[in-house]
Scaffold this motif. Sequence first.
Motif, short mmCIF file in Angstrom:
data_model
loop_
_atom_site.label_atom_id
_atom_site.label_comp_id
_atom_site.label_asym_id
_atom_site.label_seq_id
_atom_site.Cartn_x
_atom_site.Cartn_y
_atom_site.Cartn_z
N MET A 1 0.69 -1.15 0.11
CA MET A 1 0.10 -0.01 -0.05
C MET A 1 0.96 1.49 0.06
SD MET A 1 -2.86 1.30 2.75
CE MET A 1 -1.74 1.97 4.09
N ALA A 2 0.65 2.01 -0.90
CA ALA A 2 1.44 3.34 -1.03
C ALA A 2 0.79 4.33 -0.30
CB ALA A 2 1.59 3.68 -2.61
N GLN A 3 1.59 5.35 0.41
CA GLN A 3 0.90 6.38 1.09
C GLN A 3 1.73 7.61 0.80
OE1 GLN A 3 0.63 5.09 5.40
NE2 GLN A 3 1.45 3.33 4.93
N LEU A 4 1.10 8.65 1.10
CA LEU A 4 1.68 9.94 0.73
C LEU A 4 1.70 11.03 1.74
CD1 LEU A 4 2.54 12.13 -1.75
CD2 LEU A 4 0.19 12.41 -2.28
N LEU A 5 2.39 11.69 2.15
CA LEU A 5 2.47 12.94 3.12
C LEU A 5 2.77 14.02 2.37
CD1 LEU A 5 2.26 14.18 5.86
CD2 LEU A 5 5.03 13.29 6.04
N ILE A 6 1.87 15.11 2.45
CA ILE A 6 1.91 16.38 1.57
C ILE A 6 2.23 17.50 2.76
CG2 ILE A 6 0.64 18.10 0.28
CD1 ILE A 6 -0.96 15.75 -0.85
N VAL A 7 3.36 18.29 2.47
CA VAL A 7 3.58 19.16 3.68
C VAL A 7 3.83 20.51 3.05
CG1 VAL A 7 5.32 19.67 5.55
CG2 VAL A 7 5.05 17.28 4.76
N ASP A 8 3.34 21.51 3.55
CA ASP A 8 3.30 22.87 3.36
C ASP A 8 2.90 23.51 4.36
OD1 ASP A 8 3.19 25.32 1.79
OD2 ASP A 8 3.78 24.42 0.10
N ASP A 9 3.40 24.91 4.40
CA ASP A 9 3.09 25.93 5.34
C ASP A 9 1.72 26.51 5.03
OD1 ASP A 9 4.38 27.59 3.68
OD2 ASP A 9 5.40 28.44 5.05
N GLU A 10 1.39 26.35 3.67
CA GLU A 10 0.12 26.95 3.30
C GLU A 10 -0.95 26.18 3.14
OE1 GLU A 10 0.07 30.46 2.40
OE2 GLU A 10 1.98 30.94 2.40
N ALA A 11 -1.79 26.26 4.24
CA ALA A 11 -2.65 25.08 4.50
C ALA A 11 -3.69 25.06 2.93
CB ALA A 11 -3.70 25.62 5.41
N HIS A 12 -3.85 26.18 2.46
CA HIS A 12 -4.66 25.99 1.17
C HIS A 12 -4.20 25.16 0.20
CE1 HIS A 12 -2.46 29.28 0.20
NE2 HIS A 12 -2.65 29.10 -1.07
N VAL A 13 -2.71 25.07 0.09
CA VAL A 13 -1.97 24.35 -1.02
C VAL A 13 -2.09 22.88 -0.73
CG1 VAL A 13 0.33 23.93 -1.75
CG2 VAL A 13 -0.44 26.29 -1.55
N VAL A 14 -1.90 22.62 0.77
CA VAL A 14 -2.04 21.11 1.21
C VAL A 14 -3.32 20.72 0.56
CG1 VAL A 14 -1.70 19.59 3.07
CG2 VAL A 14 -0.18 21.70 2.99
N ASP A 15 -4.42 21.42 1.43
CA ASP A 15 -5.90 21.13 1.04
C ASP A 15 -6.35 20.88 -0.31
OD1 ASP A 15 -6.11 20.93 3.98
OD2 ASP A 15 -6.90 22.72 3.99
N ARG A 16 -5.94 21.74 -1.14
CA ARG A 16 -6.17 21.62 -2.36
C ARG A 16 -5.41 20.65 -3.45
NH1 ARG A 16 -7.74 26.48 -5.78
NH2 ARG A 16 -8.96 26.39 -4.02
N PHE A 17 -4.26 20.43 -3.00
CA PHE A 17 -3.33 19.42 -3.66
C PHE A 17 -3.81 18.11 -3.12
CE2 PHE A 17 1.03 17.07 -4.33
CZ PHE A 17 0.82 17.26 -5.57
N SER A 18 -4.37 17.80 -2.01
CA SER A 18 -4.82 16.76 -1.42
C SER A 18 -6.23 16.16 -2.05
CB SER A 18 -4.85 16.60 -0.05
OG SER A 18 -5.81 17.46 0.25
#
Length: 54
Positions: A1-18
Amino acid sequence: MAQLLIVDDEAHVVDRFSTTIDWKVIGIEQVYKAYSSLEALKLLQQFSRSARHR
């Protein structure tokens, strides 16, 4: 099972990308989000501990 961790200090970037990409289609089963490097490190430590106990 592949997993991904998205990290950024801009919450909107993380949320949109996810939510913009259909991750399951490309084989990513779980997407985790962190809004700082400290939060990301804490998540990675949790993953590391749980993997050792399997």
